[in-house]
Write a protein that holds these residues in place. Structure first.
Motif, mmCIF file in Angstrom:
data_model
loop_
_atom_site.group_PDB
_atom_site.id
_atom_site.type_symbol
_atom_site.label_atom_id
_atom_site.label_comp_id
_atom_site.label_asym_id
_atom_site.label_seq_id
_atom_site.Cartn_x
_atom_site.Cartn_y
_atom_site.Cartn_z
ATOM 1 N N ARG A 51 0.827 -1.211 0.000
ATOM 2 C CA ARG A 51 0.000 0.000 0.000
ATOM 3 C C ARG A 51 0.858 1.257 0.000
ATOM 4 N N TRP A 52 2.036 1.182 0.610
ATOM 5 C CA TRP A 52 2.942 2.323 0.698
ATOM 6 C C TRP A 52 3.910 2.404 -0.478
ATOM 7 N N GLN A 53 3.817 1.502 -1.433
ATOM 8 C CA GLN A 53 4.792 1.443 -2.509
ATOM 9 C C GLN A 53 4.932 2.752 -3.283
ATOM 10 N N PRO A 54 3.838 3.459 -3.617
ATOM 11 C CA PRO A 54 4.004 4.751 -4.319
ATOM 12 C C PRO A 54 4.842 5.761 -3.528
ATOM 13 N N PHE A 55 4.695 5.752 -2.210
ATOM 14 C CA PHE A 55 5.510 6.645 -1.373
ATOM 15 C C PHE A 55 6.981 6.263 -1.458
ATOM 16 N N TYR A 56 7.288 4.964 -1.299
ATOM 17 C CA TYR A 56 8.675 4.512 -1.393
ATOM 18 C C TYR A 56 9.287 4.895 -2.736
ATOM 19 N N GLU A 57 8.497 4.741 -3.788
ATOM 20 C CA GLU A 57 8.998 5.049 -5.133
ATOM 21 C C GLU A 57 9.299 6.533 -5.269
ATOM 22 N N ARG A 58 8.398 7.373 -4.772
ATOM 23 C CA ARG A 58 8.648 8.823 -4.845
ATOM 24 C C ARG A 58 9.882 9.192 -4.027
ATOM 25 N N ILE A 158 14.397 27.630 3.539
ATOM 26 C CA ILE A 158 13.928 26.716 2.499
ATOM 27 C C ILE A 158 13.623 25.392 3.183
ATOM 28 N N CYS A 159 12.403 24.897 3.038
ATOM 29 C CA CYS A 159 11.993 23.669 3.706
ATOM 30 C C CYS A 159 11.763 22.543 2.708
ATOM 31 N N CYS A 160 12.178 21.341 3.092
ATOM 32 C CA CYS A 160 11.877 20.147 2.315
ATOM 33 C C CYS A 160 11.804 18.973 3.275
ATOM 34 N N GLY A 161 11.271 17.845 2.798
ATOM 35 C CA GLY A 161 11.219 16.673 3.646
ATOM 36 C C GLY A 161 9.857 16.034 3.719
ATOM 37 N N ILE A 162 9.625 15.296 4.796
ATOM 38 C CA ILE A 162 8.389 14.535 4.975
ATOM 39 C C ILE A 162 7.898 14.708 6.425
ATOM 40 N N PHE A 163 6.634 14.519 6.634
ATOM 41 C CA PHE A 163 5.566 14.364 5.649
ATOM 42 C C PHE A 163 4.945 15.727 5.420
ATOM 43 N N THR A 164 4.628 16.036 4.183
ATOM 44 C CA THR A 164 4.160 17.368 3.813
ATOM 45 C C THR A 164 3.001 17.831 4.673
ATOM 46 N N ASP A 165 2.053 16.931 4.918
ATOM 47 C CA ASP A 165 0.827 17.290 5.628
ATOM 48 C C ASP A 165 0.950 17.167 7.137
ATOM 49 N N GLN A 166 2.135 16.838 7.623
ATOM 50 C CA GLN A 166 2.315 16.698 9.064
ATOM 51 C C GLN A 166 3.495 17.546 9.536
ATOM 52 N N CYS A 167 4.677 16.964 9.639
ATOM 53 C CA CYS A 167 5.806 17.708 10.218
ATOM 54 C C CYS A 167 6.257 18.881 9.360
ATOM 55 N N VAL A 168 6.211 18.738 8.040
ATOM 56 C CA VAL A 168 6.602 19.856 7.179
ATOM 57 C C VAL A 168 5.633 21.017 7.359
ATOM 58 N N SER A 169 4.335 20.712 7.278
ATOM 59 C CA SER A 169 3.333 21.765 7.426
ATOM 60 C C SER A 169 3.411 22.429 8.797
ATOM 61 N N SER A 170 3.556 21.629 9.850
ATOM 62 C CA SER A 170 3.654 22.194 11.203
ATOM 63 C C SER A 170 4.860 23.112 11.333
ATOM 64 N N THR A 171 5.977 22.695 10.763
ATOM 65 C CA THR A 171 7.192 23.510 10.826
ATOM 66 C C THR A 171 7.043 24.799 10.033
ATOM 67 N N VAL A 172 6.478 24.688 8.845
ATOM 68 C CA VAL A 172 6.278 25.864 7.999
ATOM 69 C C VAL A 172 5.391 26.884 8.698
ATOM 70 N N THR A 193 0.590 9.977 0.256
ATOM 71 C CA THR A 193 0.096 9.869 -1.113
ATOM 72 C C THR A 193 0.350 11.183 -1.843
ATOM 73 N N ASP A 194 0.388 11.123 -3.150
ATOM 74 C CA ASP A 194 0.583 12.340 -3.941
ATOM 75 C C ASP A 194 -0.570 13.307 -3.741
ATOM 76 N N ASP A 195 -1.787 12.767 -3.544
ATOM 77 C CA ASP A 195 -2.953 13.633 -3.340
ATOM 78 C C ASP A 195 -2.826 14.418 -2.043
ATOM 79 N N LEU A 196 -2.424 13.762 -0.953
ATOM 80 C CA LEU A 196 -2.223 14.474 0.309
ATOM 81 C C LEU A 196 -1.121 15.515 0.181
ATOM 82 N N HIS A 197 -0.056 15.168 -0.513
ATOM 83 C CA HIS A 197 1.060 16.096 -0.734
ATOM 84 C C HIS A 197 0.580 17.344 -1.469
ATOM 85 N N ARG A 198 -0.110 17.139 -2.562
ATOM 86 C CA ARG A 198 -0.573 18.265 -3.385
ATOM 87 C C ARG A 198 -1.576 19.139 -2.622
ATOM 88 N N ARG A 199 -2.509 18.507 -1.938
ATOM 89 C CA ARG A 199 -3.529 19.281 -1.224
ATOM 90 C C ARG A 199 -2.914 20.120 -0.116
#
Length: 222
Positions: A51-58, A158-172, A193-199
């Motif tokens: 189920r997590w394979q798309p994340f690993y691939e990205r 400049i911020c990058c990393g994971i997860f966009t909707d959790q630690c990245v967003s909180s830090t930003v 997921t890419d959808d969560l990232h984009r949103r």
């Protein structure tokens, strides 16, 4: 579309384009958030791993290679490179914040010495680069990073990393509340997921940060 017109939420659908961004290497830091070994490990079951394979691939094909390049480009420009990672100071994890003690995906017990809690080898910090250890989502809330940035005269992050909707967003959001200028690099980050990232990028863009690509951010330096 470029960064000035992309990632628009309902709030900013018709807003004017933002001004050009000019980053001064002396007052800019790169913050790499939580790209740690544990998040690339297989899950508890083959089904969950699949189920997590798309994340690993990205992560393997996009995020880690792009982040390695971003780190290298920042080092060349004498931009301060800082890493944040999740790890607890006590072996039983009682120093963790409540969100990391709750059952479910966010539950993390990563004593600071464990290999799983280290930054991935491809992005290994240099000996003189700061690594802050946090038991919170925000890299500012649970560490002395705020003080470090102010002491070094940093104005833009400049911020990058994971997860966009959790630690990245909180830090930003924390950085924005402290009046730092914040840029988030789309193709150097991921959510589950890419959808969560984009949103999430659309939610934080124009309010708490500007969302850009790796190629775009490299053009911002004076």
């Amino acid at each position: 579309m470029n960064w000035k017109t992309a990632y628009r939420s309902f709030y900013y659908a018709g807003a004017e384009e933002p001004d050009d961004i000019a980053l001064d290497p002396e007052t800019t830091a790169l913050l790499v958030i939580d790209i740690q070994n544990t998040y690339l490990d297989p899950k508890d079951t083959p089904e969950e791993t699949a189920r997590w394979q798309p994340f690993y691939e990205r992560m393997r094909k996009t995020v880690i290679p792009n982040t390695a390049r971003l780190i290298d480009e920042c080092r060349k420009r004498k931009v301060e490179v800082i890493f944040a990672r999740i790890a607890c100071l006590k072996p039983d994890g009682r120093d963790r914040s409540l969100s990391q003690k709750k059952p479910g995906f966010n539950y993390l017990l990563l004593p600071k010495e464990l290999p799983e809690g280290q930054i991935v080898p491809e992005l290994e910090p240099r000996s003189d680069e700061i690594v802050v250890t946090k038991t919170t989502d925000s890299a500012l809330t649970g560490t002395n990073l705020r003080l470090i940035l102010h002491n070094m005269g940093i104005k833009d992050v400049i911020c990058c990393g994971i997860f966009t909707d959790q630690c990245v967003s909180s830090t930003v959001r924390s950085l924005a509340d402290e009046s730092f200028g914040v840029v988030v690099v789309d193709d150097c980050g991921a959510a589950a997921t890419d959808d969560l990232h984009r949103r999430e990028l659309e939610i934080i863009n124009m309010i708490y940060c500007h969302v850009v690509s790796l190629e775009e951010v490299l053009t911002f330096f004076k």
